[in-house]
Design an enzyme around this catalytic site. Sequence first.
Site, short mmCIF file in Angstrom:
data_model
loop_
_atom_site.label_atom_id
_atom_site.label_comp_id
_atom_site.label_asym_id
_atom_site.label_seq_id
_atom_site.Cartn_x
_atom_site.Cartn_y
_atom_site.Cartn_z
N GLY A 131 0.89 -0.97 0.06
CA GLY A 131 0.07 0.04 0.23
C GLY A 131 0.88 1.21 0.02
O GLY A 131 1.92 1.20 0.43
N GLN A 186 3.16 9.92 1.14
CA GLN A 186 4.39 9.27 1.30
C GLN A 186 5.36 9.39 0.06
O GLN A 186 6.35 9.31 0.34
CB GLN A 186 4.17 7.83 1.58
CG GLN A 186 3.32 7.57 2.64
CD GLN A 186 3.32 5.86 2.71
OE1 GLN A 186 2.48 5.37 2.22
NE2 GLN A 186 4.14 5.24 3.40
N CYS A 213 5.71 0.13 7.53
CA CYS A 213 5.46 1.18 6.76
C CYS A 213 6.44 1.67 5.76
O CYS A 213 7.74 1.74 6.30
CB CYS A 213 4.82 2.44 7.60
SG CYS A 213 4.59 4.09 6.73
N LEU A 214 6.62 1.94 4.74
CA LEU A 214 7.53 2.35 3.74
C LEU A 214 8.24 3.70 4.26
O LEU A 214 9.13 3.93 4.17
CB LEU A 214 7.08 2.43 2.27
CG LEU A 214 6.74 1.23 1.51
CD1 LEU A 214 6.24 1.55 0.30
CD2 LEU A 214 7.96 0.31 1.49
N HIS A 240 -4.63 1.52 7.15
CA HIS A 240 -3.31 1.89 7.73
C HIS A 240 -3.20 3.20 6.63
O HIS A 240 -2.62 4.28 6.88
CB HIS A 240 -2.18 0.79 7.15
CG HIS A 240 -0.81 1.41 7.17
ND1 HIS A 240 0.20 1.03 8.29
CD2 HIS A 240 -0.16 2.06 6.46
CE1 HIS A 240 1.15 1.41 7.83
NE2 HIS A 240 1.10 2.27 6.95
N GLU A 241 -3.52 2.74 5.16
CA GLU A 241 -3.20 3.86 3.94
C GLU A 241 -4.26 5.13 4.29
O GLU A 241 -3.86 6.47 4.28
CB GLU A 241 -3.57 3.44 2.75
CG GLU A 241 -2.56 2.17 2.47
CD GLU A 241 -1.25 2.64 2.49
OE1 GLU A 241 -0.62 3.80 2.67
OE2 GLU A 241 -0.37 1.62 3.12
N HIS A 277 -2.75 7.65 6.86
CA HIS A 277 -1.90 8.43 6.18
C HIS A 277 -2.57 9.77 5.67
O HIS A 277 -1.92 10.72 5.56
CB HIS A 277 -1.12 7.84 5.04
CG HIS A 277 0.06 6.76 5.23
ND1 HIS A 277 1.04 7.31 6.03
CD2 HIS A 277 0.20 5.49 5.40
CE1 HIS A 277 2.09 6.47 6.08
NE2 HIS A 277 1.48 5.41 5.63
NI NI Z 1 2.43 3.26 5.71
#
Ligand code: NI
Length: 165
Positions: A44, A49, A89-90, A131-132, A135
């Site tokens: 995701g 991000q 998370c990236l 989760h996304e 963000h």
């Molecule tokens: Ni994330």
Amino acid sequence: MLDIYTLGDEILREKTEKIKVFDSALAIFVDAMFETMGESDGIGLAAPQVGVSKQLFVVDTRRPNERLVFINPEIVETSFEQGLYEEGCLSIPNMYSDIMRPLEVTVQAQDLSGKSFTLHASGILARVIQHENDHLNGVLFIDRMEEEAREKLLVAYKKRHKRRK
Ligand code: NI
């Protein structure tokens, strides 16, 4: 590939703006997001991000035909039942923690053409969507950890990423 912003970058904490124009530039940006996510082994990725403070995220849980785009999403229903699932998370590389969240969600969003759709999700897809979506509100998974565990994670993260301020 797009640059991925990481913990400490202000944009990850900003509230995002609605997308109003559904044009080819948006489609090209979404393609770049999928490419960046794939290269980074993510499932995701949310627009903030990659430095764009807009209400958009993409998901690819590596199931056939599951290349999902969510624009201006809203989680309209969550299951009463919650569960723990390990998240990463990236934007906080190499850090993982079990996070408690509802097991199922219903999300309303628009696709690349601006068409509205409603999706009911469970399992890993429900997890990634939540989760996304966080963000887009400036929320990271570490915010959902208990304070002591979060402090430990942050110490470990700083050790690992000393070069960052
Ligand atoms: Ni994330």
